[in-house]
Design a protein around this motif. Structure first.
Motif, mmCIF file in Angstrom:
data_model
loop_
_atom_site.group_PDB
_atom_site.id
_atom_site.type_symbol
_atom_site.label_atom_id
_atom_site.label_comp_id
_atom_site.label_asym_id
_atom_site.label_seq_id
_atom_site.Cartn_x
_atom_site.Cartn_y
_atom_site.Cartn_z
ATOM 1 N N ARG A 1 -60.906 -39.548 35.745
ATOM 2 C CA ARG A 1 -61.071 -38.655 34.583
ATOM 3 C C ARG A 1 -62.505 -38.182 34.516
ATOM 4 N N SER A 2 -62.636 -36.956 34.076
ATOM 5 C CA SER A 2 -63.966 -36.378 33.936
ATOM 6 C C SER A 2 -63.908 -35.363 32.818
ATOM 7 N N GLY A 3 -64.970 -35.258 32.058
ATOM 8 C CA GLY A 3 -64.935 -34.285 30.976
ATOM 9 C C GLY A 3 -66.294 -34.016 30.377
ATOM 10 N N LYS A 4 -66.358 -32.875 29.723
ATOM 11 C CA LYS A 4 -67.546 -32.485 28.952
ATOM 12 C C LYS A 4 -67.294 -32.847 27.500
ATOM 13 N N ARG A 5 -68.401 -33.057 26.778
ATOM 14 C CA ARG A 5 -68.331 -33.340 25.333
ATOM 15 C C ARG A 5 -67.469 -34.557 25.023
ATOM 16 N N LEU A 6 -67.653 -35.586 25.818
ATOM 17 C CA LEU A 6 -67.006 -36.864 25.527
ATOM 18 C C LEU A 6 -67.980 -37.664 24.647
ATOM 19 N N PRO A 7 -67.572 -38.805 24.139
ATOM 20 C CA PRO A 7 -68.455 -39.518 23.207
ATOM 21 C C PRO A 7 -69.765 -39.969 23.832
ATOM 22 N N LYS A 8 -69.765 -40.215 25.147
ATOM 23 C CA LYS A 8 -71.019 -40.656 25.767
ATOM 24 C C LYS A 8 -71.042 -40.298 27.250
ATOM 25 N N ARG A 9 -72.245 -40.357 27.805
ATOM 26 C CA ARG A 9 -72.396 -40.153 29.234
ATOM 27 C C ARG A 9 -72.063 -41.475 29.920
ATOM 28 N N ALA A 10 -71.110 -41.455 30.791
ATOM 29 C CA ALA A 10 -70.735 -42.688 31.479
ATOM 30 C C ALA A 10 -70.026 -42.351 32.773
ATOM 31 N N THR A 11 -70.634 -42.764 33.884
ATOM 32 C CA THR A 11 -69.973 -42.605 35.179
ATOM 33 C C THR A 11 -69.826 -43.989 35.780
ATOM 34 N N GLU A 12 -68.609 -44.356 36.100
ATOM 35 C CA GLU A 12 -68.389 -45.699 36.649
ATOM 36 C C GLU A 12 -67.124 -45.751 37.495
ATOM 37 N N VAL A 13 -67.110 -46.758 38.372
ATOM 38 C CA VAL A 13 -65.919 -47.064 39.160
ATOM 39 C C VAL A 13 -65.465 -48.446 38.708
ATOM 40 N N ALA A 14 -64.217 -48.567 38.256
ATOM 41 C CA ALA A 14 -63.724 -49.876 37.806
ATOM 42 C C ALA A 14 -62.575 -50.307 38.709
ATOM 43 N N ILE A 15 -62.754 -51.456 39.353
ATOM 44 C CA ILE A 15 -61.695 -52.006 40.208
ATOM 45 C C ILE A 15 -60.949 -53.034 39.354
ATOM 46 N N HIS A 16 -59.708 -52.737 39.048
ATOM 47 C CA HIS A 16 -58.904 -53.648 38.230
ATOM 48 C C HIS A 16 -58.094 -54.522 39.175
ATOM 49 N N PHE A 17 -58.361 -55.821 39.148
ATOM 50 C CA PHE A 17 -57.624 -56.732 40.030
ATOM 51 C C PHE A 17 -56.272 -57.088 39.412
ATOM 52 N N SER A 18 -55.393 -57.607 40.238
ATOM 53 C CA SER A 18 -54.029 -57.895 39.774
ATOM 54 C C SER A 18 -54.048 -59.005 38.727
ATOM 55 N N PRO A 19 -53.063 -58.972 37.816
ATOM 56 C CA PRO A 19 -53.002 -60.044 36.824
ATOM 57 C C PRO A 19 -52.628 -61.377 37.485
ATOM 58 N N LEU A 20 -52.834 -62.467 36.763
ATOM 59 C CA LEU A 20 -52.465 -63.792 37.288
ATOM 60 C C LEU A 20 -50.956 -63.830 37.526
ATOM 61 N N PRO A 21 -50.512 -64.529 38.574
ATOM 62 C CA PRO A 21 -49.058 -64.627 38.782
ATOM 63 C C PRO A 21 -48.412 -65.459 37.669
ATOM 64 N N HIS A 22 -49.185 -66.412 37.116
ATOM 65 C CA HIS A 22 -48.634 -67.282 36.081
ATOM 66 C C HIS A 22 -49.822 -67.825 35.279
ATOM 67 N N SER A 23 -49.757 -67.738 33.952
ATOM 68 C CA SER A 23 -50.899 -68.190 33.171
ATOM 69 C C SER A 23 -50.680 -69.599 32.642
ATOM 70 N N LEU A 24 -51.664 -70.452 32.873
ATOM 71 C CA LEU A 24 -51.593 -71.832 32.377
ATOM 72 C C LEU A 24 -52.058 -71.928 30.925
ATOM 73 N N PHE A 25 -52.645 -70.849 30.427
ATOM 74 C CA PHE A 25 -53.327 -70.941 29.132
ATOM 75 C C PHE A 25 -52.638 -70.154 28.031
ATOM 76 N N GLY A 26 -51.415 -69.785 28.286
ATOM 77 C CA GLY A 26 -50.674 -69.046 27.250
ATOM 78 C C GLY A 26 -50.663 -67.569 27.578
ATOM 79 N N ASP A 27 -49.534 -66.931 27.288
ATOM 80 C CA ASP A 27 -49.400 -65.509 27.615
ATOM 81 C C ASP A 27 -50.470 -64.697 26.913
ATOM 82 N N GLY A 28 -51.023 -63.757 27.653
ATOM 83 C CA GLY A 28 -51.984 -62.828 27.060
ATOM 84 C C GLY A 28 -53.334 -63.465 26.729
#
Ligand code: NDP
Ligand code: BG6
Length: 516
Positions: free
Chosen positions: A366-393
């Motif tokens: 996404r890219s745009g003019k007149r957004l709330p702030k100047r921000a350029t970044e690359v975010a690598i989102h890794f896969s969620p845990l296959p099973h959570s030991l600490f409670g869902d979410g």
């Protein structure tokens, strides 16, 4: 160990062999578009800062060319104001400015008029005499892309382009977007090669001059722990944002013919995609790196039907609103913008890269003019845990964020135990900041690239085939969005993160944009 500037002796992977400073030869820089935004905000301040850093040769001058009428003195006064406002170093050093200003000239005229180039030739000859610039010329096209062919043809007809064999060099720096679509980029490449030699051409994408963009390569290929997880097995999706608070400033004429897809996606954002997604190059030399980038561009799915574009692309245009506490007009109220204009100032899109590494991992841009702030970044989102030991979410997937600007740095989000008897996880962040670690401010991208062009180093400039491969992707989108079959851009209020439809693009895949 504290950072020492001597550490910079490590060769730059994108500029191999450039260890020691090689001083540029005497030269006159001609800035076509000198009355425009780029010249004011970036080019002249960058040249001034090169003078401050003693990187310019003593025999140096600048000639500004544009339609607006200025005398040499008016041009100097205007450029001084621009440097005062936009220079990285402040306040202006009066001695350095006096010498820099003495080399500034202005030559007005329309690019359509051959007389403009006759006058320019005279001005350059005068500069050669006054500043000993020896006939060496760097022509910088800081103008709307529609003028590039005219400039090349006029320069050639006026005898202002020397062959590479001539002792006095001619170089041409061509701004982006290089063309309007694939056909015009190809035609421009043909014209470029009819008027000059490829060795004289510098197709600029200033994102490649940014430290944080170059650091993507060092981060990926200078560390052993990230590369094994940098693929479809571990990465859920990749999100790239290039957002600006700025509107179109005084650039209505240019922006109306460009729009966000040509202005930001075809070049800067796709370069970020390439550096994020490419395979390790066989060597750290310019061509090996470019070869890998091109493979990414070729693997990106091109949308061949209007339905594919509709499904994956959301366009927006800002209306009046408030950015950082200041009321700002809507796009259609800006100077030189047509009422009823359908030019998009925002885009969100989803791309797939059909390669062994990335197939099935969506890249959301996404890219745009007149957004709330100047921000350029690359975010690598890794896969969620296959099973959570600490409670869902209770735990969030890991995210690695490479902040290109501002607050340049890298952050890794992970779960940690909140102190106490219970096993309560909370998301925390490990944060590396350039400013804290390295102290001194990096030079602006334009300083680095102008210096490279003055030295004749083409490494950080884009190659002919790279530009064409990027156009193939964006050109297919434009064919649909500009065909009249595509709905007009959604409105979004200035100071917001674009239209709701952009959120929808992510939401339909069960994901959401990062809140920046
Ligand atoms: P502007 O619209 O602000 O400036 C355009 C300049 O070109 C003006 O000086 C204008 O002169 C001149 N010009 C246009 N047509 C003619 C003509 N026929 N004859 C003579 N002069 C002409 O654009 P920008 O400076 O913003 O952008 C220029 C280029 O730089 C674009 O390719 C853009 O993509 C690129 N760029 C811009 C960046 C930025 O931050 N602005 C950053 C990166 C790239 P006049 O106004 O006197 O008529
Ligand atoms: C330019 C675009 O290429 O990049 C501008 O033409 C945009 O519209 C600019 O504002 C953004 O550059 P940066 O370095 O400020 O992210």
């Amino acid at each position: 160990m504290p950072y020492r500037p001597e550490d910079d002796e490590i060769p730059n992977p994108l500029r191999p062999g450039l260890r020691a400073e090689s001083a540029p030869e005497p030269c006159a820089v001609v800035v076509f578009g000198a009355s425009g935004d780029l010249a004011h905000r970036k080019l002249i301040p960058a040249l001034y800062n090169l003078a401050v850093g003693a990187h310019l040769p003593a025999a140096f001058g600048v000639v500004g060319v544009a339609k607006s009428e200025y005398s040499d003195d008016q041009f100097r006064a205007d450029m001084r104001e621009a440097v005062g406002k936009f220079s990285r170093t402040k306040p202006i050093d009066e001695d350095i400015w006096a010498d820099f200003a003495a080399g500034l000239r202005y030559s007005p005229g329309s690019f359509d008029d051959p007389q403009t180039f006759v006058r320019l030739k005279g001005k350059l000859e005068e500069l050669d005499r006054a500043r000993a610039t020896r006939g060496n010329r760097l022509f910088y096209f800081a103008t709307p892309p529609s003028t590039f062919p005219t400039l090349l043809t006029q320069l050639k007809s006026a005898g202002l382009i020397n062959p590479p064999s001539d002792p006095a060099f001619t170089r041409v720096v061509i701004e982006k977007p290089f063309g309007r679509d694939l056909a015009s980029a190809r035609a421009l490449n043909r014209l470029v090669l009819e008027t000059c030699d490829e060795r004289q051409v510098f197709r600029i994408d200033h994102y490649l001059g940014k430290e944080t963009v170059q650091n993507l390569l060092v981060f990926r290929f200078g560390n052993s722990i990230f590369e094994p997880i940098w693929n479809r097995k571990y990465v859920d999706h990749v999100e790239i944002t290039a957002g600006e608070e700025l509107g179109i400033e005084s650039r209505g004429r240019y922006y109306e013919e460009a729009g966000i897809l040509r202005d930001m996606i075809q070049n800067h954002v796709l370069q970020l995609v390439c550096l994020t997604a490419m395979e390790p190059p066989v060597a750290f030399d310019a061509d090996a790196v470019r070869d890998e980038k091109i493979k990414v561009l070729r693997a990106i799915e091109t949308f061949d039907t209007p339905e594919e574009v509709m499904r994956n692309v959301v366009l927006g245009q800002y209306t009046a609103g408030s950015v950082a506490g200041t009321d700002v007009p809507g796009y259609q109220e800006e100077k030189d913008v047509a009422k009823g204009s359908r030019t998009p100032t925002f885009v969100a899109l989803k791309l797939n890269i059909h390669s062994w590494r990335w197939d099935g991992v969506p890249f959301y841009l996404r890219s745009g003019k007149r957004l709330p702030k100047r921000a350029t970044e690359v975010a690598i989102h890794f896969s969620p845990l296959p099973h959570s030991l600490f409670g869902d979410g209770r735990t969030q997937p890991n995210v690695l964020v490479i902040r290109v600007q501002p607050e340049e740095g890298i952050a890794l989000r992970f779960s940690a135990k909140v102190p106490g008897e219970r096993y309560r996880p909370r998301t925390v962040s490990m944060d590396f900041r350039y400013g804290t670690t390295f102290g001194s401010a990096s030079p602006e991208a334009y300083e680095r690239l102008l210096l490279d062009a003055l030295r004749g180093d083409q490494t950080l400039f884009t190659r002919k085939d790279e530009v064409e491969a990027a156009w193939k992707i964006v050109g297919n989108i434009l064919k649909v969005t500009e065909s009249g079959e595509f709905p007009p851009p959604y409105s979004y209020e200035a100071g917001t993160w674009g239209p709701q439809a952009a959120d929808q693009l992510m939401a339909q895949d069960g994901r959401a944009w990062r809140r920046l």
